[in-house]
Design a protein around this motif. Structure first.
Motif, short mmCIF file in Angstrom:
data_model
loop_
_atom_site.label_atom_id
_atom_site.label_comp_id
_atom_site.label_asym_id
_atom_site.label_seq_id
_atom_site.Cartn_x
_atom_site.Cartn_y
_atom_site.Cartn_z
N PRO A 1 -18.37 -28.36 39.24
CA PRO A 1 -17.56 -29.13 37.88
C PRO A 1 -17.41 -30.56 38.21
CG PRO A 1 -16.44 -27.72 39.24
CD PRO A 1 -17.67 -27.46 40.34
N GLU A 2 -18.13 -31.21 38.93
CA GLU A 2 -18.62 -32.49 39.57
C GLU A 2 -19.84 -32.81 38.72
OE1 GLU A 2 -17.23 -34.45 43.71
OE2 GLU A 2 -18.69 -32.68 43.62
N ALA A 3 -20.49 -31.96 38.45
CA ALA A 3 -21.40 -31.96 37.81
C ALA A 3 -21.86 -31.84 36.30
CB ALA A 3 -23.05 -31.27 38.07
N ARG A 4 -20.64 -31.47 35.85
CA ARG A 4 -19.67 -31.40 34.40
C ARG A 4 -19.30 -32.17 34.36
NH1 ARG A 4 -18.08 -26.53 36.45
NH2 ARG A 4 -19.18 -24.51 35.74
N ALA A 5 -19.02 -32.76 34.60
CA ALA A 5 -17.53 -34.00 33.97
C ALA A 5 -18.88 -35.20 34.44
CB ALA A 5 -16.97 -34.46 34.89
N LEU A 6 -19.59 -35.06 35.10
CA LEU A 6 -20.88 -36.40 35.05
C LEU A 6 -21.90 -35.94 34.17
CD1 LEU A 6 -21.87 -39.17 36.43
CD2 LEU A 6 -23.41 -37.59 37.81
N LEU A 7 -22.05 -35.11 33.09
CA LEU A 7 -23.56 -34.81 32.29
C LEU A 7 -23.09 -35.27 30.88
CD1 LEU A 7 -24.53 -31.38 33.75
CD2 LEU A 7 -25.86 -33.29 33.90
N SER A 8 -23.78 -36.62 30.28
CA SER A 8 -24.21 -37.14 29.38
C SER A 8 -23.50 -35.78 28.22
CB SER A 8 -24.83 -37.74 29.16
OG SER A 8 -24.90 -39.29 30.09
N TYR A 9 -24.20 -34.96 28.37
CA TYR A 9 -24.88 -33.63 27.17
C TYR A 9 -23.99 -32.99 26.87
CZ TYR A 9 -27.84 -37.49 26.21
OH TYR A 9 -28.84 -38.96 26.24
N ALA A 10 -22.52 -32.32 25.91
CA ALA A 10 -22.22 -30.74 25.99
C ALA A 10 -23.41 -29.81 26.16
CB ALA A 10 -21.84 -30.82 24.95
N VAL A 11 -24.75 -29.58 25.79
CA VAL A 11 -25.49 -28.56 26.12
C VAL A 11 -26.38 -28.81 27.72
CG1 VAL A 11 -27.58 -29.82 25.86
CG2 VAL A 11 -27.51 -27.48 25.52
N ASP A 12 -25.53 -29.59 28.49
CA ASP A 12 -26.63 -29.77 29.73
C ASP A 12 -25.18 -28.65 31.06
OD1 ASP A 12 -28.83 -30.63 29.49
OD2 ASP A 12 -28.29 -33.10 30.33
N ARG A 13 -23.78 -28.92 30.10
CA ARG A 13 -22.80 -28.69 30.56
C ARG A 13 -22.88 -26.98 30.34
NH1 ARG A 13 -20.76 -33.71 29.00
NH2 ARG A 13 -19.86 -32.45 26.69
N ASP A 14 -23.25 -26.37 29.21
CA ASP A 14 -22.92 -25.46 29.15
C ASP A 14 -24.25 -24.59 30.31
OD1 ASP A 14 -21.49 -25.09 27.26
OD2 ASP A 14 -22.96 -25.38 25.63
N LEU A 15 -25.12 -25.20 30.32
CA LEU A 15 -26.73 -25.00 30.69
C LEU A 15 -26.17 -24.38 32.62
CD1 LEU A 15 -29.15 -27.09 29.45
CD2 LEU A 15 -29.04 -24.46 29.88
N ILE A 16 -25.22 -24.95 33.43
CA ILE A 16 -25.03 -25.48 34.13
C ILE A 16 -24.13 -24.31 34.36
CG2 ILE A 16 -22.52 -26.20 35.97
CD1 ILE A 16 -24.93 -28.03 36.04
N ASP A 17 -23.25 -23.84 33.52
CA ASP A 17 -22.53 -22.56 33.27
C ASP A 17 -23.56 -21.10 33.50
OD1 ASP A 17 -20.13 -23.74 33.75
OD2 ASP A 17 -19.74 -23.70 31.50
N ALA A 18 -23.85 -20.82 32.71
CA ALA A 18 -25.47 -19.92 32.70
C ALA A 18 -25.89 -20.19 33.63
CB ALA A 18 -26.16 -20.58 31.31
N ALA A 19 -26.78 -21.22 34.56
CA ALA A 19 -27.34 -20.72 35.66
C ALA A 19 -26.52 -20.09 36.62
CB ALA A 19 -27.77 -22.61 36.12
N LEU A 20 -25.16 -20.99 36.90
CA LEU A 20 -23.81 -20.43 37.84
C LEU A 20 -23.65 -18.69 37.65
CD1 LEU A 20 -21.55 -22.96 38.27
CD2 LEU A 20 -23.66 -22.59 39.92
N ALA A 21 -23.55 -18.49 36.10
CA ALA A 21 -23.33 -16.94 35.52
C ALA A 21 -24.69 -16.21 36.31
CB ALA A 21 -23.65 -16.78 34.31
N ALA A 22 -25.93 -16.50 36.23
CA ALA A 22 -27.19 -16.45 36.37
C ALA A 22 -27.73 -16.38 37.69
CB ALA A 22 -28.52 -17.35 36.44
N ILE A 23 -27.58 -17.11 38.84
CA ILE A 23 -27.18 -16.52 40.05
C ILE A 23 -26.72 -16.65 41.29
CG2 ILE A 23 -29.09 -18.83 39.96
CD1 ILE A 23 -27.48 -20.73 41.59
N SER A 24 -25.40 -16.70 40.97
CA SER A 24 -23.96 -16.31 42.09
C SER A 24 -23.68 -15.00 41.01
CB SER A 24 -23.89 -17.46 42.39
OG SER A 24 -22.90 -17.50 41.18
N PRO A 25 -22.97 -14.16 42.24
CA PRO A 25 -22.13 -12.28 40.99
C PRO A 25 -20.61 -12.90 40.52
CG PRO A 25 -22.85 -12.17 43.24
CD PRO A 25 -22.98 -13.40 43.07
N GLY A 26 -20.07 -14.18 41.35
CA GLY A 26 -19.11 -14.78 40.57
C GLY A 26 -18.70 -15.69 39.81
N GLY A 27 -20.46 -16.22 39.71
CA GLY A 27 -20.46 -17.16 38.25
C GLY A 27 -19.59 -18.77 38.60
N ARG A 28 -19.90 -18.47 39.96
CA ARG A 28 -18.88 -20.26 40.53
C ARG A 28 -18.62 -21.49 39.40
NH1 ARG A 28 -19.27 -20.94 46.34
NH2 ARG A 28 -19.97 -18.86 47.00
#
Length: 142
Positions: free
Chosen positions: A115-142
């Motif tokens: 959540p802190e990373a999403r808030a700091l990132l300057s670009y929406a595409v990067d915020r979306d990539l955080i969500d995609a990475a979490l879904a890919a590496i953790s079952p709960g998609g934290r």
């Protein structure tokens, strides 16, 4: 027609121990680029003859000082960089070692909760990539 710029990058992450539970929380690396005065994910253009996977690992090392193990590939980002179309292929990548030192491209690295990373990132595409990475590496998609 203007040629497509090919680039590669990573959502660099690490697991941090969480108290007595034995489980861990995930932190994501976010970098500050003074040239653009933005907060971004590590990425960069391919060198001539270089493949995307090698470029992603190289760019992480150059910009963050960290070695990494590539995990799942994430969605591509396509946008215009100035007057040129750019396509960036991304991977989730677990940090395996190293240490950050400011350099000519990056003057700051922050390890943040998603959540802190999403808030700091300057670009929406990067915020979306955080969500995609979490879904890919953790079952709960934290």
């Amino acid at each position: 027609m203007t040629p497509l710029v090919h680039a590669a990058g990573c959502v660099l992450w690490r697991r941090v121990a969480a108290g007595d539970t034995g489980s861990g929380d995930i932190e994501v690396a976010v970098i500050h680029r003074p040239k653009h005065d933005d907060w971004s994910l590590p990425k960069g253009k391919l060198d001539p003859g270089e493949d995307h996977r090698h470029a992603a690992v190289r760019e992480v090392l150059e910009e963050t000082g960290m070695t990494c193990a590539l995990g799942p590939e994430l969605p591509k980002a396509c946008y215009r960089a100035g007057d040129r179309p750019k396509e960036v292929r991304y991977w989730a990548a677990e940090a395996t070692g190293g240490a950050f030192r400011p350099n000519g491209e990056v003057d700051e690295l922050c390890w943040l909760s998603p959540p802190e990373a999403r808030a700091l990132l300057s670009y929406a595409v990067d915020r979306d990539l955080i969500d995609a990475a979490l879904a890919a590496i953790s079952p709960g998609g934290r």
